[in-house]
Design an enzyme around this catalytic site. Structure first.
Site, PDB file in Angstrom:
ATOM      1  N   GLN A  13      -5.206  -0.999  10.089  1.00  0.00           N
ATOM      2  CA  GLN A  13      -5.205  -2.534   9.564  1.00  0.00           C
ATOM      3  C   GLN A  13      -5.285  -3.375  10.137  1.00  0.00           C
ATOM      4  OE1 GLN A  13      -3.442  -2.778   7.042  1.00  0.00           O
ATOM      5  NE2 GLN A  13      -4.125  -4.832   6.507  1.00  0.00           N
ATOM      6  N   ASP A  67     -10.901   3.110   3.385  1.00  0.00           N
ATOM      7  CA  ASP A  67     -11.113   1.564   3.147  1.00  0.00           C
ATOM      8  C   ASP A  67     -12.636   0.584   3.547  1.00  0.00           C
ATOM      9  OD1 ASP A  67      -8.701  -0.295   3.568  1.00  0.00           O
ATOM     10  OD2 ASP A  67      -8.540  -0.703   5.843  1.00  0.00           O
ATOM     11  N   LYS A  86       0.837  -0.703  -0.447  1.00  0.00           N
ATOM     12  CA  LYS A  86      -0.288  -0.180   0.203  1.00  0.00           C
ATOM     13  C   LYS A  86       0.909   1.479  -0.341  1.00  0.00           C
ATOM     14  CE  LYS A  86      -3.390  -2.891   2.256  1.00  0.00           C
ATOM     15  NZ  LYS A  86      -4.282  -2.330   3.843  1.00  0.00           N
TER      16      LYS A  86
END
Ligand code: NAD
Length: 244
Positions: free
Chosen positions: A46, A71, A2
């Site tokens: 995460q 997200d 990422k």
């Protein structure tokens, strides 16, 4: 991956590494700070949380402001997807990556029978919603589904997100089906220097003989997820600029 992708396209990305001793209050405090920082356009936490303390992960994803939730895991954004508003929030990255892969294969989603195996908040459930709103007839399977092989055999499009290596057998798959494998599990492999390798939920070698299109693991859904995250960050920055 990422951070690398962000750097490649000029996004300034910062990885905040917290100690595993971090507790829920501390994490919420950090998120609150990032939520209020006008220089920050997107925030992701995460998952799964690698933490010695018990932290409510739903509370954490719901604490990221919806307009910074790149997200797409905040309940507000998930609710929008559930009711067919695919334009005003953020689409969750792995599910929208699955959709994009099927679209780019040229497969007609409308009217197809799409079978989604897995109903997690992160992958299975939003995949089902996204395909439903693209006019597929969707069957969602989970750990209590009976006769999984028979359901799979009827799928024009099959999306698998269960985390069980090679559970979906090649012979179950309808000839010509499109198969998207989200699973990533590390299994022991003595022939590799590392002693392990990554595999998906679908028996790739057998399934590729029947599928018209199939994603490999690694190198399929994973990189697409990163791309969709980058897309959401750009979108978040554009939205923020429009409100200035
Ligand atoms: P999860 O554990 O939260 O959910 C698994 C789902 O699979 C559940 O809904 C469960 O009911 C279902 N399931 C379990 N065993 C089953 C069985 N035998 N038959 C039918 N259904 C069964 O997992 P998740 O977060 O959705 O992740 C699934 C997989 O996708 C994992 O391997 C994960 O690493 C991977 N993943 C990949 C990406 C990516 O970017 N490529 C992103 C997220 C998750």
């Amino acid at each position: 991956m990422k951070l690398k992708a962000a750097k490649n396209i000029g996004i300034i990305a910062k990885h905040i590494v917290l100690p595993s001793s971090t507790n829920e209050i501390e994490l919420l405090g950090i998120l609150s700070h990032l939520n209020l920082d006008p220089h920050v356009h997107g925030v992701i936490v995460q998952m799964p949380l690698d933490c010695v303390n018990s932290i409510n992960s739903n509370l954490i994803t719901d604490s990221v402001f919806p307009n910074k939730d790149v997200d797409g895991l905040n309940s507000r954004n998930q609710g929008k997807v559930a009711v067919g508003d695919l334009a005003t929030g953020f689409l969750p990255c792995t599910p929208s990556g699955c959709l994009e892969l099927v679209k780019r294969s040229g497969t007609k989603i409308e009217g197809s029978h799409t079978v989604v195996i897995g109903r997690s908040r992160i992958v299975g459930t939003p995949v089902s919603e996204l395909f439903k709103w693209h006019n597929a007839t969707v069957t969602t399977c989970h750990s209590k589904t009976k006769n999984l092989d028979e359901v799979v055999a009827n799928a024009d499009i099959l999306v698998v997100a269960i985390g069980q290596p090679n559970l979906i057998k090649g012979e179950w798959i309808k000839k010509g089906a499109v198969v998207i494998d989200c699973g990533i599990t590390s299994i022991p492999d003595a022939t590799r220097k590392s002693g392990s390798r990554l595999v998906g939920d679908v028996d790739f070698e057998q399934a590729r003989k029947r599928a018209s299109w199939i994603t490999p693991v690694p190198g399929g859904v994973g990189p697409m997820t990163v791309v969709m995250l980058m897309k959401n960050i750009v979108l978040a920055a554009v939205k923020a600029a429009r409100t200035l």
